[in-house]
Design a protein around this motif. Structure first.
Motif, PDB file in Angstrom:
ATOM      1  N   CYS A 210       8.834  21.555  34.826  1.00  0.00           N
ATOM      2  CA  CYS A 210       7.672  22.454  34.766  1.00  0.00           C
ATOM      3  C   CYS A 210       7.787  23.558  35.819  1.00  0.00           C
ATOM      4  O   CYS A 210       7.463  24.719  35.544  1.00  0.00           O
ATOM      5  CB  CYS A 210       6.398  21.632  34.970  1.00  0.00           C
ATOM      6  SG  CYS A 210       4.916  22.613  34.806  1.00  0.00           S
TER       7      CYS A 210
ATOM      8  N   THR B 130       1.945  16.429  37.726  1.00  0.00           N
ATOM      9  CA  THR B 130       2.392  15.634  36.576  1.00  0.00           C
ATOM     10  C   THR B 130       3.339  14.506  36.982  1.00  0.00           C
ATOM     11  O   THR B 130       4.197  14.672  37.849  1.00  0.00           O
ATOM     12  CB  THR B 130       3.048  16.517  35.492  1.00  0.00           C
ATOM     13  OG1 THR B 130       3.346  15.698  34.344  1.00  0.00           O
ATOM     14  CG2 THR B 130       4.330  17.191  35.965  1.00  0.00           C
TER      15      THR B 130
ATOM     16  N   ALA C  55       9.893  15.597  34.736  1.00  0.00           N
ATOM     17  CA  ALA C  55       8.892  16.464  34.085  1.00  0.00           C
ATOM     18  C   ALA C  55       8.411  17.543  35.058  1.00  0.00           C
ATOM     19  O   ALA C  55       8.386  18.727  34.716  1.00  0.00           O
ATOM     20  CB  ALA C  55       7.716  15.626  33.585  1.00  0.00           C
TER      21      ALA C  55
ATOM     22  N   GLY D 207      -0.705  16.003  34.121  1.00  0.00           N
ATOM     23  CA  GLY D 207       0.064  15.252  33.122  1.00  0.00           C
ATOM     24  C   GLY D 207       0.096  13.818  33.603  1.00  0.00           C
ATOM     25  O   GLY D 207       0.642  13.542  34.674  1.00  0.00           O
TER      26      GLY D 207
ATOM     27  N   THR E  75       6.137  11.542  35.410  1.00  0.00           N
ATOM     28  CA  THR E  75       7.213  11.569  34.406  1.00  0.00           C
ATOM     29  C   THR E  75       7.210  10.226  33.687  1.00  0.00           C
ATOM     30  O   THR E  75       7.014   9.188  34.315  1.00  0.00           O
ATOM     31  CB  THR E  75       8.572  11.771  35.104  1.00  0.00           C
ATOM     32  OG1 THR E  75       8.572  13.053  35.744  1.00  0.00           O
ATOM     33  CG2 THR E  75       9.732  11.713  34.114  1.00  0.00           C
TER      34      THR E  75
ATOM     35  N   GLN F   5       2.024  17.415  26.945  1.00  0.00           N
ATOM     36  CA  GLN F   5       3.117  17.923  26.089  1.00  0.00           C
ATOM     37  C   GLN F   5       2.722  19.139  25.247  1.00  0.00           C
ATOM     38  O   GLN F   5       3.484  20.112  25.176  1.00  0.00           O
ATOM     39  CB  GLN F   5       3.658  16.798  25.200  1.00  0.00           C
ATOM     40  CG  GLN F   5       4.498  15.805  25.982  1.00  0.00           C
ATOM     41  CD  GLN F   5       5.041  14.665  25.122  1.00  0.00           C
ATOM     42  OE1 GLN F   5       4.954  14.707  23.900  1.00  0.00           O
ATOM     43  NE2 GLN F   5       5.578  13.657  25.769  1.00  0.00           N
TER      44      GLN F   5
ATOM     45  N   ILE G 249       2.753  22.251  27.488  1.00  0.00           N
ATOM     46  CA  ILE G 249       4.109  22.706  27.832  1.00  0.00           C
ATOM     47  C   ILE G 249       4.732  23.409  26.625  1.00  0.00           C
ATOM     48  O   ILE G 249       5.384  24.460  26.768  1.00  0.00           O
ATOM     49  CB  ILE G 249       4.973  21.507  28.292  1.00  0.00           C
ATOM     50  CG1 ILE G 249       4.399  20.886  29.585  1.00  0.00           C
ATOM     51  CG2 ILE G 249       6.437  21.920  28.485  1.00  0.00           C
ATOM     52  CD1 ILE G 249       4.375  21.794  30.804  1.00  0.00           C
TER      53      ILE G 249
ATOM     54  N   TYR H  14       7.564  14.409  29.686  1.00  0.00           N
ATOM     55  CA  TYR H  14       6.199  14.676  30.116  1.00  0.00           C
ATOM     56  C   TYR H  14       5.266  13.613  29.537  1.00  0.00           C
ATOM     57  O   TYR H  14       5.475  13.150  28.408  1.00  0.00           O
ATOM     58  CB  TYR H  14       5.722  16.035  29.568  1.00  0.00           C
ATOM     59  CG  TYR H  14       6.304  17.238  30.255  1.00  0.00           C
ATOM     60  CD1 TYR H  14       5.710  17.761  31.392  1.00  0.00           C
ATOM     61  CD2 TYR H  14       7.434  17.873  29.750  1.00  0.00           C
ATOM     62  CE1 TYR H  14       6.235  18.890  32.023  1.00  0.00           C
ATOM     63  CE2 TYR H  14       7.968  18.997  30.370  1.00  0.00           C
ATOM     64  CZ  TYR H  14       7.358  19.495  31.497  1.00  0.00           C
ATOM     65  OH  TYR H  14       7.877  20.606  32.112  1.00  0.00           O
TER      66      TYR H  14
END
Ligand SMILES: Cc1cc2nc3c(=O)[nH]c(=O)nc-3n(C[C@H](O)[C@H](O)[C@H](O)COP(=O)(O)O)c2cc1C
Length: 146
Positions: free
Chosen positions: A105, A54, A101, A9, A56, A67, A70, A62
């Protein structure tokens, strides 16, 4: 040998560099890896090992590229009984939502039944302007898990 899936991400590319570096380190250990910079749940085996890297953005959000993935995990979670994972979260500690984020996750994967190989690693870009260096130290301590 099953493939280790690296799922990124990223908005500005930093998390992608970290995933590329991790992939190289894993390959040096003889592991097969596949990097997903535009992850789609339909293309990623929910068995074996996932490494999510990932950053943030926004206010704890995210990056846009991850996105949909997720949302897929939340809306139609796969059977994760045979899934191990680890999350590398990259963020900036000047934000209240530091690494929001990645931390989200990590919990999400745990909630849908996957097994965490390690605590979520949070990398603060204020302390580590080159996040690859922080991940290299982490990898040295955790490579036996892969
Ligand atoms: C507009 C913007 C919003 C951000 N919001 C957050 C945040 O809420 N929490 C956090 O920990 N870091 C935040 N960051 C810091 C990024 O996560 C950090 O710069 C990261 O290295 C970017 O990684 P990337 O290159 O993979 O996108 C933000 C950065 C920008 C530019």
């Amino acid at each position: 040998m099953s493939t280790i899936h690296l799922i990124t991400g990223s908005t500005l590319g930093g998390a992608e560099y970290v995933a590329d570096h991790l992939s190289d380190l894993l390959q040096e250990l003889g592991k097969d890896t596949e990097i997903h910079n535009h992850p789609n749940l339909n293309d990623i085996d929910p068995q074996g090992t996932w490494l999510v890297v990932t950053s943030t953005h926004g206010a704890g959000d995210y990056p846009e590229n991850i996105q949909p993935f997720i949302a897929q995990l939340q809306d139609t979670p796969p059977n994760t009984q045979a899934l191990n994972y680890s999350v590398i979260a990259i963020g900036d500690s000047s934000y209240d939502t530091f690494c929001g984020a990645g931390l989200h996750c990590h919990e999400l994967l745990e909630d849908i039944g996957a097994t965490a190989l390690a605590e979520c690693l949070t990398i603060d870009v204020l302390r580590h302007p080159v996040p690859e260096e922080a991940v290299e130290d982490w990898f040295e301590d955790h490579k036996h898990l892969f």
